[in-house]
Structures are given as C-alpha cells and as structure tokens.
Design an enzyme around this catalytic site. Sequence first.
Site, PDB file in Angstrom:
ATOM      1  N   ASP A 141       0.832  -1.209   0.000  1.00 54.40           N
ATOM      2  CA  ASP A 141       0.000   0.000   0.000  1.00 54.40           C
ATOM      3  C   ASP A 141       0.861   1.252   0.000  1.00 54.40           C
ATOM      4  OD1 ASP A 141      -2.620   1.404   2.140  1.00 54.40           O
ATOM      5  OD2 ASP A 141      -2.307   1.492  -0.033  1.00 54.40           O
ATOM      6  N   GLU A 199     -11.333   4.311  -0.840  1.00 53.43           N
ATOM      7  CA  GLU A 199     -11.761   4.579   0.542  1.00 53.43           C
ATOM      8  C   GLU A 199     -12.613   5.851   0.650  1.00 53.43           C
ATOM      9  OE1 GLU A 199      -8.691   3.808  -0.394  1.00 53.43           O
ATOM     10  OE2 GLU A 199      -7.220   5.254   0.234  1.00 53.43           O
TER      11      GLU A 199
END
Length: 214
Positions: A141, A199
């Site tokens: 990530d 997100e």
Amino acid sequence: TGSSRPQRMLKAVQKNATKGDPKSVISAIDYYCRHKEWAMNVGDDKGLILDSVLTEVNPSTALELGTYCGYSSVRIARLLSPDSKLITIEFNPAFAAIARQIIAYAGLQDKVILVEGASGDLIPKMKERFGIKSFDFVFLDHWKDRYVPDTKLLEDCGLLKKGTVLLADNVICPGAPEYLKYVRNNPRYESRYYPSNLEYTKVEDGLEKSVFLE
Ligand SMILES: Cc1ccc(Cc2cc(O)c(O)c(C(=O)NC/C=C/[C@H]3O[C@@H](n4cnc5c(N)ncnc54)[C@H](O)[C@@H]3O)c2)cc1
Ligand SMILES: [Mg+2]
C-alpha cells in the site's frame, strides 16, 4: 504552523476511541476520514476484504509496505494470532511517529514492528534483522510504482514461500497497471481481483490477491 492531517487523525482517535480497543480506533479513523477529512487509509469497505483474506491466511509473519498513519497496521494486527507479528515499513518519519501512537493507542504495539526506512533498503535486511525466514502475508500500500520492484525483491531475497499471499491496494485507483501485468501473466502467481471502491468514496478501486506458487 498548523497541524498536519495525520496529527488531526491522531487527535480524532484520542478523542473518540477507547484506549486498547482496536475496533474503536478503526471506527474513529473511518468516521473522521469519511465525514471530516479524507485520508489514504485502505478504509472500511476494502478493509472488510483485507479482514477476510487475513482470517483465511492467519499469518504468523506479515509484512506491510507503507504504514502511513497505521490504520491498516491496526486492522491487520488485531486479527493476528498471539505469537504472530506484523512488520510494517514507513520511510516518512512524521507519518511513522503518528502511526506508532495510533498503534499504541489500539494496544497493539507488542504485535507490530514499525521499521522506519525505504522498503528497497529494508527488505534485504529482513532475515538478518528480524530473523524472518519468509512472510506468510504481504500488504502492499505504498507508492504504486514500487509494487513490482519490491515484489521482485521479496522473491530474490527468498522471503516468499509456497502459499505466501500478496494483497495489493489501489490496483485501479490510483492504479498499479505494471503490477497487475506482472502478477496476472506470471506462472508463479495465482491472482484474483476483489472489486470495491476507493476509501470513503464511490470511485471504483479494488484489491488484487496473488498467491505465490513457487
Ligand atoms: C490520482 C489519485 C491520487 C491519489 C488517490 C488516493 C490514494 C488512495 C490510496 O489508498 C493510496 O494508497 C494512495 C497512495 O498514493 N498511497 C501511497 C502511500 C504511501 C505511504 O507509504 C510510504 N511509502 C511510500 N513508498 C515507500 C517506500 N518505498 N518505503 C517505505 N515507505 C514508503 C509513504 O511515506 C506513505 O506513508 C493514494 C487516488 C487517485
Ligand atoms: Mg492505499
């Protein structure tokens, strides 16, 4: 000078979460980033996929590349078995400092080893420094153009074993096209895409799960 976004995120955790309660830390960050100030945590929607893959793998040693503020470190560490460990790598000292405090607030500091530095420098040192033979699970990530070089580095350092699961965030947005090509056209990996959304938004994104077969 004013506070930074990570500092405001930490404040939101200290204000709204219960010390030692990882679930409340996760909820406090998700609430803050959804309603107050967006931040690049894997988030609650993709977080459910991360949780389910983790529960399936039940890793003894896990690696995270790109700690940022520690949201996914908390998500991962809270699901680890008693003697399991998460090593998370972050090269921005300011982010690392915030992440340490968020991980500690969740009461997970004994399960997480946060290492400050660049993944390219630290991956070759994993065996000697932490006595790691191989990783059972890797969460990617960090900068998206580092996904391929660091995956190759993990292979070359003998840190992947048969069955190691790589889970990569953001393969659609911001996108990691070279990584998708690398793992999907590679006989050494069995890959699967988990569709979700970026997100705290309605933008499409997803996670790519790749099992190392060698
Ligand atoms: C166009 C566009 C832009 C941004 C987004 C939104 C969006 C959504 C997301 O979920 C994202 O993960 C991202 C994203 O860019 N993530 C990069 C994350 C870096 C963190 O990792 C750290 N780091 C970076 N390289 C390394 C490295 N070698 N060694 C050690 N730490 C490293 C940095 O210090 C940061 O702590 C962006 C969506 C679309
Ligand atoms: Mg991400």
